[in-house]
Design a protein around this motif. Structure first.
Motif, PDB file in Angstrom:
ATOM      1  N   LYS A 141       0.911  -1.155  -0.010  1.00 47.31           N
ATOM      2  CA  LYS A 141       0.019  -0.102  -0.121  1.00 47.31           C
ATOM      3  C   LYS A 141       0.824   1.347  -0.133  1.00 47.31           C
ATOM      4  O   LYS A 141       0.686   2.058  -0.565  1.00 47.31           O
ATOM      5  N   ILE A 142       1.960   1.185   0.956  1.00 47.64           N
ATOM      6  CA  ILE A 142       2.756   2.294   0.849  1.00 47.64           C
ATOM      7  C   ILE A 142       3.625   2.482  -0.537  1.00 47.64           C
ATOM      8  O   ILE A 142       3.761   3.714  -0.992  1.00 47.64           O
ATOM      9  N   ALA A 143       4.032   1.278  -1.066  1.00 49.86           N
ATOM     10  CA  ALA A 143       4.984   1.374  -2.314  1.00 49.86           C
ATOM     11  C   ALA A 143       4.026   2.058  -3.564  1.00 49.86           C
ATOM     12  O   ALA A 143       4.565   2.879  -3.997  1.00 49.86           O
ATOM     13  N   HIS A 144       2.950   1.366  -3.389  1.00 53.99           N
ATOM     14  CA  HIS A 144       1.861   1.808  -4.746  1.00 53.99           C
ATOM     15  C   HIS A 144       1.520   3.284  -4.337  1.00 53.99           C
ATOM     16  O   HIS A 144       1.564   4.025  -5.465  1.00 53.99           O
ATOM     17  N   LYS A 145       1.498   3.747  -3.285  1.00 56.66           N
ATOM     18  CA  LYS A 145       1.125   5.211  -3.173  1.00 56.66           C
ATOM     19  C   LYS A 145       2.247   5.987  -3.623  1.00 56.66           C
ATOM     20  O   LYS A 145       1.973   7.229  -4.181  1.00 56.66           O
ATOM     21  N   HIS A 146       3.511   5.492  -3.487  1.00 63.89           N
ATOM     22  CA  HIS A 146       4.676   6.634  -3.981  1.00 63.89           C
ATOM     23  C   HIS A 146       5.172   6.013  -5.274  1.00 63.89           C
ATOM     24  O   HIS A 146       6.322   6.600  -5.799  1.00 63.89           O
ATOM     25  N   SER A 147       4.526   5.024  -5.866  1.00 64.33           N
ATOM     26  CA  SER A 147       5.043   4.256  -6.989  1.00 64.33           C
ATOM     27  C   SER A 147       6.473   4.146  -7.042  1.00 64.33           C
ATOM     28  O   SER A 147       7.580   4.224  -7.780  1.00 64.33           O
ATOM     29  N   ILE A 148       6.760   2.979  -5.801  1.00 59.44           N
ATOM     30  CA  ILE A 148       8.105   2.626  -5.664  1.00 59.44           C
ATOM     31  C   ILE A 148       8.150   0.987  -5.807  1.00 59.44           C
ATOM     32  O   ILE A 148       7.327   0.443  -5.191  1.00 59.44           O
ATOM     33  N   PRO A 149       8.851   0.463  -6.488  1.00 54.87           N
ATOM     34  CA  PRO A 149       8.952  -0.938  -6.639  1.00 54.87           C
ATOM     35  C   PRO A 149       9.478  -1.653  -5.348  1.00 54.87           C
ATOM     36  O   PRO A 149      10.374  -0.753  -4.332  1.00 54.87           O
ATOM     37  N   ILE A 150       9.019  -2.976  -4.985  1.00 55.47           N
ATOM     38  CA  ILE A 150       9.606  -3.570  -3.888  1.00 55.47           C
ATOM     39  C   ILE A 150      10.374  -4.640  -4.398  1.00 55.47           C
ATOM     40  O   ILE A 150      10.187  -5.567  -5.150  1.00 55.47           O
ATOM     41  N   ILE A 151      11.637  -4.768  -3.744  1.00 57.12           N
ATOM     42  CA  ILE A 151      12.604  -5.898  -3.764  1.00 57.12           C
ATOM     43  C   ILE A 151      12.330  -7.049  -2.535  1.00 57.12           C
ATOM     44  O   ILE A 151      12.341  -6.377  -1.404  1.00 57.12           O
ATOM     45  N   GLU A 152      12.164  -8.215  -2.765  1.00 62.89           N
ATOM     46  CA  GLU A 152      12.179  -8.974  -1.794  1.00 62.89           C
ATOM     47  C   GLU A 152      13.642  -9.584  -1.523  1.00 62.89           C
ATOM     48  O   GLU A 152      14.095 -10.425  -2.373  1.00 62.89           O
ATOM     49  N   ASP A 153      14.144  -9.323  -0.280  1.00 63.68           N
ATOM     50  CA  ASP A 153      15.173 -10.059  -0.022  1.00 63.68           C
ATOM     51  C   ASP A 153      14.672 -11.498   0.922  1.00 63.68           C
ATOM     52  O   ASP A 153      14.437 -11.624   1.906  1.00 63.68           O
ATOM     53  N   ALA A 154      14.720 -12.614  -0.166  1.00 55.96           N
ATOM     54  CA  ALA A 154      14.050 -13.856   0.282  1.00 55.96           C
ATOM     55  C   ALA A 154      15.153 -14.790   0.625  1.00 55.96           C
ATOM     56  O   ALA A 154      14.887 -16.105   0.581  1.00 55.96           O
ATOM     57  N   ALA A 155      16.277 -14.384   0.888  1.00 57.67           N
ATOM     58  CA  ALA A 155      17.504 -15.207   0.894  1.00 57.67           C
ATOM     59  C   ALA A 155      17.009 -16.507   2.165  1.00 57.67           C
ATOM     60  O   ALA A 155      17.723 -17.681   1.868  1.00 57.67           O
ATOM     61  N   GLU A 156      16.233 -16.272   2.948  1.00 58.29           N
ATOM     62  CA  GLU A 156      16.323 -17.065   3.987  1.00 58.29           C
ATOM     63  C   GLU A 156      14.648 -17.965   3.929  1.00 58.29           C
ATOM     64  O   GLU A 156      14.506 -18.179   4.875  1.00 58.29           O
ATOM     65  N   ALA A 157      14.015 -17.527   2.851  1.00 52.38           N
ATOM     66  CA  ALA A 157      12.682 -17.870   2.978  1.00 52.38           C
ATOM     67  C   ALA A 157      12.112 -18.625   1.905  1.00 52.38           C
ATOM     68  O   ALA A 157      11.021 -18.391   1.398  1.00 52.38           O
ATOM     69  N   HIS A 158      12.918 -19.810   1.443  1.00 50.29           N
ATOM     70  CA  HIS A 158      12.321 -20.418   0.396  1.00 50.29           C
ATOM     71  C   HIS A 158      11.084 -21.080   0.732  1.00 50.29           C
ATOM     72  O   HIS A 158      11.133 -21.964   2.005  1.00 50.29           O
ATOM     73  N   GLY A 159      10.032 -20.962   0.097  1.00 51.94           N
ATOM     74  CA  GLY A 159       8.813 -21.713   0.334  1.00 51.94           C
ATOM     75  C   GLY A 159       7.781 -20.921   1.264  1.00 51.94           C
ATOM     76  O   GLY A 159       6.640 -21.559   1.656  1.00 51.94           O
ATOM     77  N   ALA A 160       8.318 -20.047   2.017  1.00 48.52           N
ATOM     78  CA  ALA A 160       7.407 -19.305   2.998  1.00 48.52           C
ATOM     79  C   ALA A 160       6.389 -18.809   2.155  1.00 48.52           C
ATOM     80  O   ALA A 160       6.419 -18.400   0.782  1.00 48.52           O
ATOM     81  N   GLU A 161       5.086 -18.322   2.756  1.00 49.39           N
ATOM     82  CA  GLU A 161       4.053 -17.842   2.129  1.00 49.39           C
ATOM     83  C   GLU A 161       3.219 -16.774   3.103  1.00 49.39           C
ATOM     84  O   GLU A 161       3.428 -16.761   4.234  1.00 49.39           O
ATOM     85  N   TYR A 162       2.828 -15.835   2.234  1.00 47.09           N
ATOM     86  CA  TYR A 162       2.136 -14.817   2.688  1.00 47.09           C
ATOM     87  C   TYR A 162       0.486 -14.967   2.261  1.00 47.09           C
ATOM     88  O   TYR A 162       0.383 -14.783   0.952  1.00 47.09           O
ATOM     89  N   ASN A 163      -0.312 -15.013   3.133  1.00 44.99           N
ATOM     90  CA  ASN A 163      -1.489 -15.425   2.449  1.00 44.99           C
ATOM     91  C   ASN A 163      -1.769 -16.290   1.461  1.00 44.99           C
ATOM     92  O   ASN A 163      -2.421 -16.110   0.375  1.00 44.99           O
ATOM     93  N   GLY A 164      -1.246 -17.259   1.583  1.00 50.09           N
ATOM     94  CA  GLY A 164      -0.980 -18.477   0.649  1.00 50.09           C
ATOM     95  C   GLY A 164      -0.375 -18.239  -0.785  1.00 50.09           C
ATOM     96  O   GLY A 164      -0.182 -19.079  -1.735  1.00 50.09           O
TER      97      GLY A 164
END
Length: 373
Positions: A141-164
């Motif tokens: 919501k914050i990123a879209h408000k300011h038109s800023i892209p999101i980078i995921e540092d998922a180095a530790e999160a293989h297979g983790a899920e957010y709301n499925g």
């Protein structure tokens, strides 16, 4: 009993596929396993494109430059992170801007992001800490408000899920590490996944010195960040068992939780109702009412043959950034949650192939320390 804090689990076709590389001579940065790994891993993350590379740090560096971020730009990052993520922003010539964490997830606090946004902000880089995904709806919501892209540092999160939805598909571009202690490994290695074809192509060019036409005519400065076919072969074998490995990490954490939840002064890892935590590292906090500081607990566990690690030290406390350099983060802010996590946190043994006996031994050792206090 001797229990390492984390070891790789190699229980599939790793040797078979590596042997194929050796027998065919495809051992360097070309070969069938490179493309297969990129395609299968990006598909696993529900992303359209994958670009393999030499490490998770390299993946972040490549992603930032592939997006066109560089000198004079700012990237918002959590101060509670591994220094490779912060360094990668600096490598690209940009400046990391630090944000504190929230205690409920140990991730970047969404409520503290917007105050750090300026006209120079070109990306928000979230980290899914220790395998627990960030609260992405708030951050988006914050990123879209300011038109800023999101980078995921998922180095530790293989297979983790957010709301499925899997990590790697939650932002605009994501970066993974396959270091030996990660849930899946290639020994060393990294991967970028994204739906943005241009960014993926840019990353693949940058990782390979930006060779052009003719081959030795270079229009940009690139890097030697390639993954080898041998590493990719290991990755393909690991990916075949990733669901099994994730569920084993979760079942290990469930047993740890059962044994430790009632130990006064020990806080077990978070898992929000919207999250699937993959527990890359099973981290605990030793609060004051435990009766012993975290460093002393580590010493006592070491006497029982139990290896542990401390949590990250915040980027605002890194001596490397005290020199005058316009790219370095501002160290003047206060980050109380990060400081508390650093003071109290330690990883317990977290290998995928831990046995019930080993987990019980670790938990009983902590209980024994508590009883003596």
């Amino acid at each position: 009993m001797k229990i390492p804090v984390c070891e790789p689990t190699l229980m599939g076709n790793e040797l078979k596929y590596v042997t194929e590389c050796v027998k065919t001579g495809w051992v360097s940065s070309s070969g069938k396993f490179i493309q297969e790994f990129e395609e299968k891993f990006s598909d696993y993350c529900n992303a359209k494109h994958g670009a393999s590379c030499s490490s998770g740090t390299a993946a972040i560096h490549l992603a930032i430059e592939a997006m066109g971020i560089g000198k004079g730009d700012e990237v918002i990052i959590p101060t509670f992170t591994m220094i490779g993520a912060c360094n990668a922003v600096i490598y690209a010539g940009a400046k990391p801007v630090l944000v504190d964490s929230e205690m409920c997830t140990w991730n970047m606090d969404p409520e503290k992001i917007e105050e750090k946004i300026t006209k120079k902000t070109k990306a928000i880089m979230v980290m899914h800490t220790y395998g627990h995904p960030c609260d992405m709806d708030k951050i988006k919501k914050i990123a879209h408000k300011h038109s800023i892209p999101i980078i995921e540092d998922a180095a530790e999160a293989h297979g983790a899920e957010y709301n499925g939805k899997k990590t790697g598909s939650l932002g605009d571009i994501a970066c993974f590490s396959f270091y030996a202690n990660k849930i899946m490994t290639t020994g060393e290695g990294g991967m970028i996944v994204t739906d943005n074809k241009k960014w993926a192509e840019n990353a693949k060019s940058l990782r390979n010195h930006c060779f052009g036409e003719p081959r030795f005519l270079h229009k940009k400065v690139g890097y030697n960040y390639r993954m080898t076919n041998i590493q990719a072969a290991i990755g393909v074998a690991q990916l075949e068992k990733i669901d099994e490995y994730v569920e084993k990490r979760r079942s290990n954490a469930k047993l740890y939780n059962k044994l430790l939840n009632n130990v006064k002064g020990i806080k077990t890892p978070p898992e929000a109702k919207w999250a699937k935590n993959v527990y890359w590292m099973y981290g605990i906090l030793a609060n004051e009412d435990f009766g012993m500081s975290m460093p002393k607990i580590r010493d006592e566990l070491a006497k029982n043959g139990i290896e542990t690690r401390t949590f990250f030290i915040g980027m605002h406390k890194q001596p490397a950034y005290t020199a005058k350099d316009e790219r370095f983060p501002d160290l003047k802010g206060k980050y109380p949650v990060c400081d508390e996590l650093q003071k109290k946190g330690l990883y317990l043994p977290s290998s995928t192939h831990l046995t019930k006996e080993q987990i019980t031994y670790v938990a009983n050792s902590i209980k024994s320390i508590k009883k003596r206090l």
